[in-house]
Motif scaffolding. Structure first.
Motif, mmCIF file in Angstrom:
data_model
loop_
_atom_site.group_PDB
_atom_site.id
_atom_site.type_symbol
_atom_site.label_atom_id
_atom_site.label_comp_id
_atom_site.label_asym_id
_atom_site.label_seq_id
_atom_site.Cartn_x
_atom_site.Cartn_y
_atom_site.Cartn_z
ATOM 1 N N HIS A 53 0.574 -1.522 -0.183
ATOM 2 C CA HIS A 53 -0.120 -0.381 0.262
ATOM 3 C C HIS A 53 1.132 1.130 -0.184
ATOM 4 C CE1 HIS A 53 -3.698 -2.203 1.510
ATOM 5 N NE2 HIS A 53 -3.798 -2.174 0.170
ATOM 6 N N SER A 54 0.962 2.617 -0.907
ATOM 7 C CA SER A 54 1.561 2.975 -1.047
ATOM 8 C C SER A 54 0.327 4.343 -0.836
ATOM 9 C CB SER A 54 2.610 3.415 -2.697
ATOM 10 O OG SER A 54 1.209 3.787 -3.491
ATOM 11 N N ASN A 55 1.158 5.444 -0.771
ATOM 12 C CA ASN A 55 0.356 6.468 0.205
ATOM 13 C C ASN A 55 0.368 6.553 1.026
ATOM 14 O OD1 ASN A 55 2.186 8.400 -2.085
ATOM 15 N ND2 ASN A 55 0.062 7.786 -3.823
ATOM 16 N N GLU A 56 -0.873 5.777 1.361
ATOM 17 C CA GLU A 56 -1.268 5.425 2.297
ATOM 18 C C GLU A 56 -1.016 4.456 3.162
ATOM 19 O OE1 GLU A 56 -5.517 5.261 2.189
ATOM 20 O OE2 GLU A 56 -5.390 7.066 0.465
ATOM 21 N N GLY A 57 -0.658 4.113 4.298
ATOM 22 C CA GLY A 57 -0.263 2.875 5.244
ATOM 23 C C GLY A 57 1.615 2.774 4.881
ATOM 24 N N LEU A 58 1.775 3.124 3.468
ATOM 25 C CA LEU A 58 2.923 2.972 3.421
ATOM 26 C C LEU A 58 3.624 1.346 3.665
ATOM 27 C CD1 LEU A 58 4.689 6.565 3.542
ATOM 28 C CD2 LEU A 58 3.877 5.114 1.731
ATOM 29 N N GLU A 59 3.362 0.762 3.709
ATOM 30 C CA GLU A 59 3.307 -1.245 3.894
ATOM 31 C C GLU A 59 3.062 -2.187 3.305
ATOM 32 O OE1 GLU A 59 0.974 -0.928 7.954
ATOM 33 O OE2 GLU A 59 -0.813 -1.036 6.645
ATOM 34 N N ILE A 60 3.840 -3.397 3.546
ATOM 35 C CA ILE A 60 3.401 -4.913 2.725
ATOM 36 C C ILE A 60 2.332 -5.242 3.598
ATOM 37 C CG2 ILE A 60 4.200 -6.673 2.201
ATOM 38 C CD1 ILE A 60 7.194 -5.658 1.596
ATOM 39 N N ILE A 102 11.473 -1.478 6.967
ATOM 40 C CA ILE A 102 12.277 -1.880 5.751
ATOM 41 C C ILE A 102 13.491 -2.075 6.011
ATOM 42 C CG2 ILE A 102 12.517 -1.944 3.390
ATOM 43 C CD1 ILE A 102 9.234 -2.871 3.824
ATOM 44 N N LYS A 103 13.275 -0.235 5.444
ATOM 45 C CA LYS A 103 14.896 1.446 5.642
ATOM 46 C C LYS A 103 15.602 0.953 6.860
ATOM 47 C CE LYS A 103 12.755 4.563 2.709
ATOM 48 N NZ LYS A 103 12.737 5.645 2.511
ATOM 49 N N ALA A 104 14.788 0.107 8.049
ATOM 50 C CA ALA A 104 16.094 0.381 9.260
ATOM 51 C C ALA A 104 16.516 -1.225 9.686
ATOM 52 C CB ALA A 104 14.674 0.257 10.630
ATOM 53 N N ASN A 105 16.545 -1.947 8.184
ATOM 54 C CA ASN A 105 17.016 -3.487 8.485
ATOM 55 C C ASN A 105 18.033 -3.232 7.708
ATOM 56 O OD1 ASN A 105 17.384 -5.842 8.057
ATOM 57 N ND2 ASN A 105 15.358 -6.990 8.496
ATOM 58 N N PRO A 106 19.225 -3.276 8.676
ATOM 59 C CA PRO A 106 20.449 -3.198 6.622
ATOM 60 C C PRO A 106 20.305 -4.658 6.545
ATOM 61 C CG PRO A 106 21.151 -3.371 9.575
ATOM 62 C CD PRO A 106 19.963 -3.716 9.662
ATOM 63 N N LYS A 107 19.732 -5.679 6.309
ATOM 64 C CA LYS A 107 19.986 -6.670 4.743
ATOM 65 C C LYS A 107 18.582 -6.331 4.132
ATOM 66 C CE LYS A 107 20.192 -10.583 9.053
ATOM 67 N NZ LYS A 107 19.034 -11.682 9.500
ATOM 68 N N LEU A 108 17.740 -4.854 4.435
ATOM 69 C CA LEU A 108 16.766 -5.002 3.276
ATOM 70 C C LEU A 108 17.400 -3.599 2.833
ATOM 71 C CD1 LEU A 108 13.713 -5.798 4.173
ATOM 72 C CD2 LEU A 108 15.122 -7.389 3.242
ATOM 73 N N GLU A 109 18.620 -3.332 2.921
ATOM 74 C CA GLU A 109 18.634 -1.639 2.424
ATOM 75 C C GLU A 109 18.822 -1.510 1.033
ATOM 76 O OE1 GLU A 109 23.306 -0.250 4.026
ATOM 77 O OE2 GLU A 109 24.327 -1.811 3.086
ATOM 78 N N VAL A 114 13.433 0.614 -1.256
ATOM 79 C CA VAL A 114 14.248 1.514 -0.688
ATOM 80 C C VAL A 114 15.093 2.219 -1.701
ATOM 81 C CG1 VAL A 114 16.520 1.987 1.041
ATOM 82 C CG2 VAL A 114 15.077 -0.166 1.735
ATOM 83 N N THR A 115 15.571 1.807 -2.582
ATOM 84 C CA THR A 115 16.546 2.563 -3.506
ATOM 85 C C THR A 115 16.097 2.817 -4.772
ATOM 86 O OG1 THR A 115 17.170 0.740 -5.027
ATOM 87 C CG2 THR A 115 18.446 0.833 -2.979
ATOM 88 N N SER A 116 14.731 2.768 -5.349
ATOM 89 C CA SER A 116 14.019 3.116 -6.275
ATOM 90 C C SER A 116 12.137 3.137 -5.877
ATOM 91 C CB SER A 116 13.782 2.339 -7.194
ATOM 92 O OG SER A 116 15.002 1.043 -7.915
ATOM 93 N N GLU A 126 15.419 -13.520 -2.998
ATOM 94 C CA GLU A 126 14.784 -14.233 -1.861
ATOM 95 C C GLU A 126 15.017 -13.725 -0.776
ATOM 96 O OE1 GLU A 126 13.775 -18.744 -1.692
ATOM 97 O OE2 GLU A 126 16.069 -18.243 -3.809
ATOM 98 N N GLU A 127 16.318 -13.357 -0.837
ATOM 99 C CA GLU A 127 16.753 -13.166 0.798
ATOM 100 C C GLU A 127 15.385 -12.152 1.206
ATOM 101 O OE1 GLU A 127 18.849 -12.853 -2.216
ATOM 102 O OE2 GLU A 127 19.672 -14.852 -1.347
ATOM 103 N N GLU A 128 15.763 -10.614 0.524
ATOM 104 C CA GLU A 128 15.412 -9.666 1.017
ATOM 105 C C GLU A 128 13.418 -10.516 0.831
ATOM 106 O OE1 GLU A 128 16.882 -7.093 -2.041
ATOM 107 O OE2 GLU A 128 15.350 -7.559 -2.355
#
Length: 143
Positions: A53-60, A102-109, A114-116, A126-128
Motif C-alpha cells: 500500500h503506497s501513499n496511505e499505510g506505506l506497508e506490505i 524495511i528501511k531500518a533493516n540493514p539486510k534490506l538496504e 528502498v532504492t527505487s 529471494e533473501e529480501e
C-alpha cells in the motif's frame, strides 16, 4: 521462481479489493513505466509478490501470485507499448511490514523499495523475500 513487489494506492486498488477478485485475479494494469512493464514481461506463472500500500499505510500487507503472463493492458487503448500480468491474492501478511521497518533493516538496504521508491513493479531477491516474510510473521512463506 522470481519474486516481485506491486505498489498500489489503497483508495484506487486495495488489498481487500485484490482479495475480493478471487482465484481468477485481476490485471495489474495502468502501469506506464517502461522498467515496470519490462519487469512484468519477465514474470512467470506462479511467481510470488508483495502487495504494498503506497501513499496511505506505506506497508506490505499481502502476498500475490502471477496467474496470467504478460499481455496487452486493457486500459492502454490503441497504445500497444503497455503490457500487464494478472495477479491473485495468496494470503494476508500476518503483520503488515512498514516501509520504516524495511528501511531500518540493514539486510534490506539494497531492496528496490528502498532504492527505487517510485517504481510501481519491482523485483525482490529471494533473501529480501524471506526477510520481509520473517518480519511479517510468515514462518513458512509461499514460494
Amino acid at each position: 521462481m522470481a519474486y516481485w513487489l506491486y505498489k498500489s494506492e489503497p483508495f484506487k486498488w486495495s488489498w481487500d479489493m485484490q482479495k475480493e477478485a478471487g482465484e481468477k485475479g485481476t490485471e495489474w494494469n495502468g502501469v506506464r513505466n517502461y522498467l515496470a512493464r519490462n519487469n512484468m514481461r519477465a514474470m512467470k506463472i506462479g511467481d510470488k509478490g508483495f502487495f504494498y500500500h503506497s501513499n496511505e499505510g506505506l506497508e506490505i500487507v499481502g502476498i500475490t501470485e502471477v496467474c496470467a503472463l504478460s499481455h496487452p493492458d486493457s486500459t492502454a487503448g490503441d497504445d500497444h507499448r503497455w503490457d500487464c500480468v494478472d495477479i491473485r491474492a495468496v494470503c494476508d501478511m500476518p503483520r503488515p511490514v512498514s516501509l520504516k521497518e524495511i528501511k531500518a533493516n540493514p539486510k534490506l538496504e539494497n531492496m528496490s523499495l528502498v532504492t527505487s521508491m517510485r517504481l510501481s513493479v519491482q523485483p525482490v531477491t529471494e533473501e529480501e523475500w524471506l526477510e520481509v516474510c520473517r518480519m511479517g510473521g510468515l514462518d513458512d512463506p509461499p514460494r
